[in-house]
Design a protein around this motif. Structure first.
Motif, PDB file in Angstrom:
ATOM      1  N   LYS A 168       0.429  -1.206  -0.203  1.00  0.00           N
ATOM      2  CA  LYS A 168      -0.045  -0.154  -0.246  1.00  0.00           C
ATOM      3  C   LYS A 168       0.810   0.955  -0.060  1.00  0.00           C
ATOM      4  CE  LYS A 168      -4.226  -1.728   0.055  1.00  0.00           C
ATOM      5  NZ  LYS A 168      -5.334  -1.644  -1.135  1.00  0.00           N
ATOM      6  N   ASN A 169       0.103   2.363   0.058  1.00  0.00           N
ATOM      7  CA  ASN A 169       0.774   3.733  -0.308  1.00  0.00           C
ATOM      8  C   ASN A 169       1.969   3.869   1.441  1.00  0.00           C
ATOM      9  OD1 ASN A 169       1.275   6.328  -0.072  1.00  0.00           O
ATOM     10  ND2 ASN A 169      -0.245   7.176  -0.791  1.00  0.00           N
ATOM     11  N   PRO A 170       3.043   3.915   1.256  1.00  0.00           N
ATOM     12  CA  PRO A 170       4.071   4.140   1.929  1.00  0.00           C
ATOM     13  C   PRO A 170       3.740   5.331   3.247  1.00  0.00           C
ATOM     14  CG  PRO A 170       5.512   5.065  -0.069  1.00  0.00           C
ATOM     15  CD  PRO A 170       3.986   4.429   0.049  1.00  0.00           C
ATOM     16  N   LEU A 171       2.758   6.215   2.604  1.00  0.00           N
ATOM     17  CA  LEU A 171       2.590   7.156   3.414  1.00  0.00           C
ATOM     18  C   LEU A 171       1.157   6.829   5.282  1.00  0.00           C
ATOM     19  CD1 LEU A 171       2.620  10.496   4.056  1.00  0.00           C
ATOM     20  CD2 LEU A 171       0.127  10.653   2.928  1.00  0.00           C
ATOM     21  N   LEU A 172       0.711   5.587   4.729  1.00  0.00           N
ATOM     22  CA  LEU A 172      -0.117   4.968   5.229  1.00  0.00           C
ATOM     23  C   LEU A 172       0.818   3.824   6.371  1.00  0.00           C
ATOM     24  CD1 LEU A 172      -2.883   3.728   3.404  1.00  0.00           C
ATOM     25  CD2 LEU A 172      -3.363   5.732   4.198  1.00  0.00           C
ATOM     26  N   VAL A 173       1.782   3.577   5.654  1.00  0.00           N
ATOM     27  CA  VAL A 173       3.013   2.849   7.028  1.00  0.00           C
ATOM     28  C   VAL A 173       3.529   4.161   8.102  1.00  0.00           C
ATOM     29  CG1 VAL A 173       5.041   1.621   6.917  1.00  0.00           C
ATOM     30  CG2 VAL A 173       3.253   0.970   5.295  1.00  0.00           C
ATOM     31  N   ILE A 174       4.194   5.215   7.777  1.00  0.00           N
ATOM     32  CA  ILE A 174       4.327   6.114   7.976  1.00  0.00           C
ATOM     33  C   ILE A 174       3.700   6.950   9.315  1.00  0.00           C
ATOM     34  CG2 ILE A 174       5.511   8.820   8.158  1.00  0.00           C
ATOM     35  CD1 ILE A 174       6.589   7.647   5.012  1.00  0.00           C
ATOM     36  N   ILE A 175       2.347   6.998   8.283  1.00  0.00           N
ATOM     37  CA  ILE A 175       1.412   7.051   9.733  1.00  0.00           C
ATOM     38  C   ILE A 175       1.136   6.996  10.882  1.00  0.00           C
ATOM     39  CG2 ILE A 175      -1.155   8.891   9.899  1.00  0.00           C
ATOM     40  CD1 ILE A 175      -0.529   9.382   7.030  1.00  0.00           C
ATOM     41  N   ALA A 176       1.077   5.300  10.004  1.00  0.00           N
ATOM     42  CA  ALA A 176       0.389   3.769  11.573  1.00  0.00           C
ATOM     43  C   ALA A 176       1.801   3.702  12.278  1.00  0.00           C
ATOM     44  CB  ALA A 176       0.272   2.653  10.460  1.00  0.00           C
ATOM     45  N   GLY A 177       3.149   4.250  11.618  1.00  0.00           N
ATOM     46  CA  GLY A 177       4.918   4.719  12.277  1.00  0.00           C
ATOM     47  C   GLY A 177       3.994   5.255  13.389  1.00  0.00           C
ATOM     48  N   ALA A 178       3.508   6.392  12.760  1.00  0.00           N
ATOM     49  CA  ALA A 178       3.789   7.942  14.064  1.00  0.00           C
ATOM     50  C   ALA A 178       2.890   7.599  15.090  1.00  0.00           C
ATOM     51  CB  ALA A 178       3.194   9.056  13.524  1.00  0.00           C
ATOM     52  N   ILE A 179       1.775   6.667  15.116  1.00  0.00           N
ATOM     53  CA  ILE A 179       0.631   6.462  16.007  1.00  0.00           C
ATOM     54  C   ILE A 179       1.318   5.778  16.488  1.00  0.00           C
ATOM     55  CG2 ILE A 179      -1.402   5.785  15.754  1.00  0.00           C
ATOM     56  CD1 ILE A 179      -2.930   6.788  13.231  1.00  0.00           C
ATOM     57  N   GLY A 180       2.166   4.081  16.325  1.00  0.00           N
ATOM     58  CA  GLY A 180       2.482   3.572  16.755  1.00  0.00           C
ATOM     59  C   GLY A 180       3.030   3.830  18.003  1.00  0.00           C
ATOM     60  N   GLY A 181       4.377   4.372  17.213  1.00  0.00           N
ATOM     61  CA  GLY A 181       5.473   5.548  18.625  1.00  0.00           C
ATOM     62  C   GLY A 181       4.488   6.637  18.634  1.00  0.00           C
ATOM     63  N   ILE A 182       3.450   6.378  19.348  1.00  0.00           N
ATOM     64  CA  ILE A 182       3.547   7.724  20.182  1.00  0.00           C
ATOM     65  C   ILE A 182       2.722   6.946  21.220  1.00  0.00           C
ATOM     66  CG2 ILE A 182       0.692   9.320  20.492  1.00  0.00           C
ATOM     67  CD1 ILE A 182       1.288  10.362  18.178  1.00  0.00           C
ATOM     68  N   LEU A 183       1.935   5.220  21.196  1.00  0.00           N
ATOM     69  CA  LEU A 183       1.059   4.359  22.071  1.00  0.00           C
ATOM     70  C   LEU A 183       2.191   3.693  22.507  1.00  0.00           C
ATOM     71  CD1 LEU A 183      -1.784   2.797  19.217  1.00  0.00           C
ATOM     72  CD2 LEU A 183      -1.550   4.657  21.171  1.00  0.00           C
TER      73      LEU A 183
END
Length: 187
Positions: A168-183
């Motif tokens: 999928k779009n790498p931007l989705l992975v980056i956003i998911a990584g940012a959310i995961g990092g916050i969590l």
């Protein structure tokens, strides 16, 4: 300050000349700059890569601008950005004319055949360094003993599997990584 401007121009001109293969190919040079001049830390370099990935524009240029700005403010950003694009811009114009003339030449084809694995090896090397520095507590290069950050490793596995399988779009992975990092940091 003039010496710093010249040094920025010199180093980023070298990066522009030798970082064949795009912005990620500039990463070994940026690691060298970090160790040689201490303009930024390894953590800042990791953040620089993340920011360069989510901002519009070519990654190498974004990293040059970021490094120039953190080193010497607006003038440093302008110098580093100009330096990284100047020689490739001139070379592209020149090489386009030559390539159309010599594209059927076996030597030219052999050169491009050799450049692809070299660029791939540089990217793989940097990928391994970034992985190691991300999932361990030590920020030194390949030092032992080290402790694994299991939360970071788990997040990496969670993000790499769907990205490599679904593509999928790498931007989705980056956003998911940012959310995961916050969590991860909140627990």
């Amino acid at each position: 300050m003039l010496k710093l401007y010249f040094l920025l121009f010199y180093e980023f001109t070298k990066i522009g000349i030798f970082a064949l293969g795009g912005g990620y190919a500039a990463l070994p040079f940026l690691y060298y700059l970090q160790s040689q001049y201490n303009w930024f830390s390894v953590d800042e370099l990791t953040n620089m890569i993340a920011v360069s990935n989510i901002t519009p524009g070519p990654i190498g240029i974004n990293m040059a601008t970021y490094t120039g700005f953190t080193t010497a403010n607006i003038i440093g950003a302008i110098i580093a950005t100009t330096a990284i694009v100047l020689v490739p811009f001139i070379m592209t114009i020149f090489m386009t004319k030559l390539f159309t003339k010599f594209q059927s030449c076996n030597t030219v084809c052999a050169i491009f055949t050799g450049l692809r694995p070299a660029a791939c090896a540089l990217l793989a090397s940097i990928g391994l360094k970034l992985f190691y520095q991300t999932v361990t507590y030590t920020k030194e290069e390949w030092s032992a003993p080290f402790q694994i950050e299991y939360k970071a490793l788990l997040l990496f596995i969670i993000l790499i599997i769907p990205f490599s399988l679904i593509k999928k779009n790498p931007l989705l992975v980056i956003i998911a990584g940012a959310i995961g990092g916050i969590l991860i940091k909140s627990f």
